[in-house]
Design a protein around this motif. Structure first.
Motif, PDB file in Angstrom:
ATOM      1  N   UNK A 195       0.825  -1.215   0.000  1.00 35.91           N
ATOM      2  CA  UNK A 195       0.000   0.000   0.000  1.00 35.91           C
ATOM      3  C   UNK A 195       0.861   1.269   0.000  1.00 35.91           C
ATOM      4  N   UNK A 196       1.914   1.254  -0.822  1.00 33.27           N
ATOM      5  CA  UNK A 196       2.774   2.424  -0.892  1.00 33.27           C
ATOM      6  C   UNK A 196       2.034   3.582  -1.566  1.00 33.27           C
ATOM      7  N   UNK A 197       2.235   4.762  -1.052  1.00 38.53           N
ATOM      8  CA  UNK A 197       1.588   5.963  -1.558  1.00 38.53           C
ATOM      9  C   UNK A 197       2.607   6.840  -2.282  1.00 38.53           C
ATOM     10  N   UNK A 198       2.129   7.796  -3.092  1.00 34.87           N
ATOM     11  CA  UNK A 198       3.074   8.711  -3.741  1.00 34.87           C
ATOM     12  C   UNK A 198       3.993   9.369  -2.728  1.00 34.87           C
ATOM     13  N   UNK A 199       5.288   9.306  -3.011  1.00 31.89           N
ATOM     14  CA  UNK A 199       6.287   9.857  -2.091  1.00 31.89           C
ATOM     15  C   UNK A 199       6.954   8.803  -1.232  1.00 31.89           C
ATOM     16  N   UNK A 200       6.316   7.621  -1.083  1.00 29.29           N
ATOM     17  CA  UNK A 200       6.937   6.534  -0.319  1.00 29.29           C
ATOM     18  C   UNK A 200       8.119   5.974  -1.098  1.00 29.29           C
ATOM     19  N   UNK A 201       9.132   5.513  -0.367  1.00 30.58           N
ATOM     20  CA  UNK A 201      10.351   5.000  -1.003  1.00 30.58           C
ATOM     21  C   UNK A 201      10.304   3.496  -1.177  1.00 30.58           C
ATOM     22  N   UNK A 212      10.142   7.464  -9.539  1.00 26.97           N
ATOM     23  CA  UNK A 212      11.175   8.396  -9.989  1.00 26.97           C
ATOM     24  C   UNK A 212      12.317   8.387  -8.994  1.00 26.97           C
ATOM     25  N   UNK A 213      13.510   8.598  -9.521  1.00 33.30           N
ATOM     26  CA  UNK A 213      14.703   8.633  -8.670  1.00 33.30           C
ATOM     27  C   UNK A 213      14.794   9.997  -7.999  1.00 33.30           C
ATOM     28  N   UNK A 214      15.064   9.988  -6.701  1.00 30.84           N
ATOM     29  CA  UNK A 214      15.254  11.228  -5.946  1.00 30.84           C
ATOM     30  C   UNK A 214      16.662  11.207  -5.368  1.00 30.84           C
ATOM     31  N   UNK A 215      17.580  11.988  -5.941  1.00 34.90           N
ATOM     32  CA  UNK A 215      18.968  12.005  -5.466  1.00 34.90           C
ATOM     33  C   UNK A 215      19.044  12.233  -3.961  1.00 34.90           C
ATOM     34  N   UNK A 216      19.813  11.375  -3.317  1.00 33.80           N
ATOM     35  CA  UNK A 216      19.976  11.495  -1.878  1.00 33.80           C
ATOM     36  C   UNK A 216      18.903  10.814  -1.068  1.00 33.80           C
ATOM     37  N   UNK A 217      17.821  10.367  -1.739  1.00 32.15           N
ATOM     38  CA  UNK A 217      16.728   9.705  -1.023  1.00 32.15           C
ATOM     39  C   UNK A 217      16.527   8.267  -1.478  1.00 32.15           C
ATOM     40  N   UNK A 218      16.518   8.064  -2.776  1.00 30.83           N
ATOM     41  CA  UNK A 218      16.253   6.733  -3.311  1.00 30.83           C
ATOM     42  C   UNK A 218      15.227   6.816  -4.426  1.00 30.83           C
ATOM     43  N   UNK A 219      14.465   5.748  -4.599  1.00 27.44           N
ATOM     44  CA  UNK A 219      13.436   5.693  -5.633  1.00 27.44           C
ATOM     45  C   UNK A 219      12.072   5.765  -4.973  1.00 27.44           C
ATOM     46  N   UNK A 220      11.277   6.752  -5.359  1.00 25.81           N
ATOM     47  CA  UNK A 220       9.987   6.934  -4.718  1.00 25.81           C
ATOM     48  C   UNK A 220       8.844   6.652  -5.679  1.00 25.81           C
ATOM     49  N   UNK A 221       7.717   6.297  -5.115  1.00 22.12           N
ATOM     50  CA  UNK A 221       6.509   6.038  -5.891  1.00 22.12           C
ATOM     51  C   UNK A 221       5.918   7.371  -6.336  1.00 22.12           C
ATOM     52  N   UNK A 222       5.452   7.421  -7.592  1.00 19.29           N
ATOM     53  CA  UNK A 222       4.828   8.634  -8.106  1.00 19.29           C
ATOM     54  C   UNK A 222       3.311   8.495  -8.085  1.00 19.29           C
ATOM     55  N   UNK A 223       2.650   9.632  -8.095  1.00 21.90           N
ATOM     56  CA  UNK A 223       1.194   9.621  -8.202  1.00 21.90           C
ATOM     57  C   UNK A 223       0.805   9.102  -9.579  1.00 21.90           C
ATOM     58  N   UNK A 224      -0.168   8.190  -9.605  1.00 21.14           N
ATOM     59  CA  UNK A 224      -0.569   7.574 -10.868  1.00 21.14           C
ATOM     60  C   UNK A 224      -1.193   8.608 -11.800  1.00 21.14           C
TER      61      UNK A 224
END
Length: 223
Positions: free
Chosen positions: A26-32, A64-76
């Protein structure tokens, strides 16, 4: 299997497993997502295979890749999906683009009864303004792609059908620059056809509206 075929099979498997992980947790947009090292261990694939899977998910607008954070889920976003699929599928091939036009024709004519019933006075006023701008630009010797797009999107926006809207937006994105010179002989008639559609709506005459919509798609690139 060759090494290439094995890698392609693994990459598809990794793609499907990451997608399942997102849904099951149940990952949401912004979750890694887990780290690259963790995903490789969980899926039993190499970093190269994992990166191909992640790259495909990025192209589809899923992560999408977020430098310094990792890969996060995007809003569909259906708009993102449809526009990218059509862009890569069309690839400048006229046969595919013309097939796309036939799909747009079928969609708009299939939904025109619902669009007519849902139309508000405000929508009709907006359509009249679009038609006037189309006429003005044409008389000034200018193309009117954006006004044309807004006209047709307004026709169906009141249905609140996000899939329909996304498909139409994607088709417009391809249509915008397709054979501009070939369109020119038909544009004068197009101006009048838009005006007849609005006139029928202003009179709340569905039969006239249906006839005007059918006439709009009876010539030019839709034949």
């Amino acid at each position: 299997l060759t090494d290439i075929a094995k890698n392609e099979k693994l990459y598809i498997h990794a793609f499907q497993e990451i997608r399942s992980y997102i849904l099951n947790n149940h990952l949401l947009p912004g979750d890694l997502l887990p780290t690259e090292q963790q995903l490789c261990a969980q899926l039993g694939v190499s970093r190269n295979v994992l990166r191909e899977a992640i790259k495909s998910m990025e192209l589809m607008g899923m992560v999408r890749a977020r430098p310094g954070r990792g890969t996060e889920v995007r809003e569909f976003s259906l708009d993102f999906i449809f526009q990218n699929v059509l862009f890569f599928h069309m690839n400048g091939q006229e046969k595919h683009v013309r097939e796309m036009f036939s799909i747009r024709k079928a969609l708009e004519l299939s939904f025109m009864r619902q669009a007519f019933d849902a139309m508000t006075r405000e929508d009709i006023q907006r359509l009249r303004a679009c038609a006037n701008r189309i006429r003005e630009r044409w008389e000034n010797g200018e193309m009117f792609e954006e006004e044309d797009r807004e006209f047709h999107m307004t026709l169906f926006r009141r249905l609140n059908n996000s899939v329909l809207n996304s498909m139409l937006e994607a088709i417009w994105a391809v249509d915008k620059n397709f054979r501009l010179e070939a369109k020119m002989p038909h544009l004068s008639g197009t101006v009048e056809k838009h005006e007849r559609i609005v006139e029928a709506l202003e009179q709340y005459d569905y039969l006239a509206f249906a006839q005007a919509m059918t006439a709009h798609y009876s010539s030019g690139k839709y034949t």
